[in-house]
Design a protein around this motif. Structure first.
Motif, mmCIF file in Angstrom:
data_model
loop_
_atom_site.group_PDB
_atom_site.id
_atom_site.type_symbol
_atom_site.label_atom_id
_atom_site.label_comp_id
_atom_site.label_asym_id
_atom_site.label_seq_id
_atom_site.Cartn_x
_atom_site.Cartn_y
_atom_site.Cartn_z
ATOM 1 N N MET A 1 0.629 -1.036 -0.424
ATOM 2 C CA MET A 1 0.015 0.243 0.125
ATOM 3 C C MET A 1 1.038 1.285 0.446
ATOM 4 N N ALA A 2 0.368 2.194 -0.706
ATOM 5 C CA ALA A 2 1.149 3.597 -0.688
ATOM 6 C C ALA A 2 1.251 4.327 0.627
ATOM 7 N N LYS A 3 2.274 4.739 0.439
ATOM 8 C CA LYS A 3 2.537 5.964 1.694
ATOM 9 C C LYS A 3 1.220 7.595 1.453
ATOM 10 N N SER A 4 0.755 8.056 2.816
ATOM 11 C CA SER A 4 -0.258 8.827 2.119
ATOM 12 C C SER A 4 0.419 9.809 2.067
ATOM 13 N N THR A 5 0.673 10.887 1.542
ATOM 14 C CA THR A 5 1.359 12.313 1.677
ATOM 15 C C THR A 5 0.555 13.315 1.612
ATOM 16 N N LEU A 6 1.272 14.456 2.265
ATOM 17 C CA LEU A 6 0.683 16.264 2.576
ATOM 18 C C LEU A 6 1.700 17.015 1.976
ATOM 19 N N ILE A 7 0.804 17.132 1.022
ATOM 20 C CA ILE A 7 1.414 18.439 0.298
ATOM 21 C C ILE A 7 1.001 19.951 1.275
ATOM 22 N N ILE A 8 1.910 20.764 1.859
ATOM 23 C CA ILE A 8 1.918 21.453 2.298
ATOM 24 C C ILE A 8 2.105 23.252 1.041
ATOM 25 N N SER A 9 1.304 23.725 0.314
ATOM 26 C CA SER A 9 1.615 24.494 -0.121
ATOM 27 C C SER A 9 1.852 26.104 0.754
ATOM 28 N N PHE A 32 -1.840 9.123 -10.302
ATOM 29 C CA PHE A 32 -1.633 7.327 -10.318
ATOM 30 C C PHE A 32 -2.047 6.609 -8.419
ATOM 31 N N ASP A 33 -3.346 7.387 -8.776
ATOM 32 C CA ASP A 33 -4.484 7.341 -7.115
ATOM 33 C C ASP A 33 -3.811 6.967 -5.713
ATOM 34 N N LEU A 34 -2.934 8.069 -6.063
ATOM 35 C CA LEU A 34 -2.075 8.016 -4.351
ATOM 36 C C LEU A 34 -2.640 8.149 -3.278
ATOM 37 N N PRO A 35 -2.901 8.236 -2.736
ATOM 38 C CA PRO A 35 -3.581 8.510 -1.170
ATOM 39 C C PRO A 35 -2.527 9.991 -0.695
ATOM 40 N N ILE A 36 -2.969 11.372 -1.907
ATOM 41 C CA ILE A 36 -2.342 12.185 -1.309
ATOM 42 C C ILE A 36 -3.601 13.625 -1.143
ATOM 43 N N GLY A 37 -2.997 14.987 -0.117
ATOM 44 C CA GLY A 37 -3.781 15.732 0.506
ATOM 45 C C GLY A 37 -2.595 16.649 0.102
ATOM 46 N N LEU A 38 -3.617 17.903 0.121
ATOM 47 C CA LEU A 38 -2.782 19.226 -0.430
ATOM 48 C C LEU A 38 -3.671 20.418 0.868
ATOM 49 N N LEU A 39 -2.909 21.082 1.636
ATOM 50 C CA LEU A 39 -3.031 22.260 2.849
ATOM 51 C C LEU A 39 -2.694 23.197 2.651
ATOM 52 N N PHE A 40 -3.280 24.759 1.952
ATOM 53 C CA PHE A 40 -3.035 25.925 2.165
ATOM 54 C C PHE A 40 -2.636 26.557 3.276
#
Length: 120
Positions: A1-9, A32-40
């Motif tokens: 399972m892919a690791k989840s990633t949070l991008i902080i912009s 690529f259907d990765l578990p990803i999130g984005l925080l502004f």
């Protein structure tokens, strides 16, 4: 399972390449259907301001990239409410309605949910 990633912009859309790079990473992860999130966060919330005139600053408009996030399967979108308030933005008028506005104390819990965090 892919690791989840949070991008902080944390950069405004006109202060350099950081804002665009953050969006590119998130869009690629979503493709690529990765578990990803984005925080502004901090000046990054300026990316969510409605009716920006990027041409006046000789920059490329990022609004199309923002609107593409849900189409790429990126549903974990967040914005810091304190950053929004400090910069005089209206949380109800953000260009990305899907972004959930969080209080400062909720951001720590959000970061803890992800395996990896990248700040740009």
């Amino acid at each position: 399972m892919a690791k989840s990633t949070l991008i902080i912009s944390r950069q405004s859309p006109w202060s350099g390449p950081g804002a665009r790079e953050a969006l590119d990473i998130v869009l690629a992860g979503g493709a690529f259907d990765l578990p990803i999130g984005l925080l502004f966060l901090d000046d990054g919330v300026f990316q969510l301001a409605a009716s920006q005139n990027a041409r006046a600053l000789q920059q490329k408009d990022l609004s199309a990239n923002l609107q593409a996030l849900p189409m790429f399967g990126v549903e974990e979108l967040f914005a810091c409410g304190d950053s929004i308030a400090r910069r005089g933005l209206d949380p109800s008028g953000l260009a990305l309605e899907e972004a959930r506005v969080l209080a400062a104390h909720e951001i720590t819990a959000l970061i803890d949910r992800y395996d990896q965090v990248i700040t740009l």
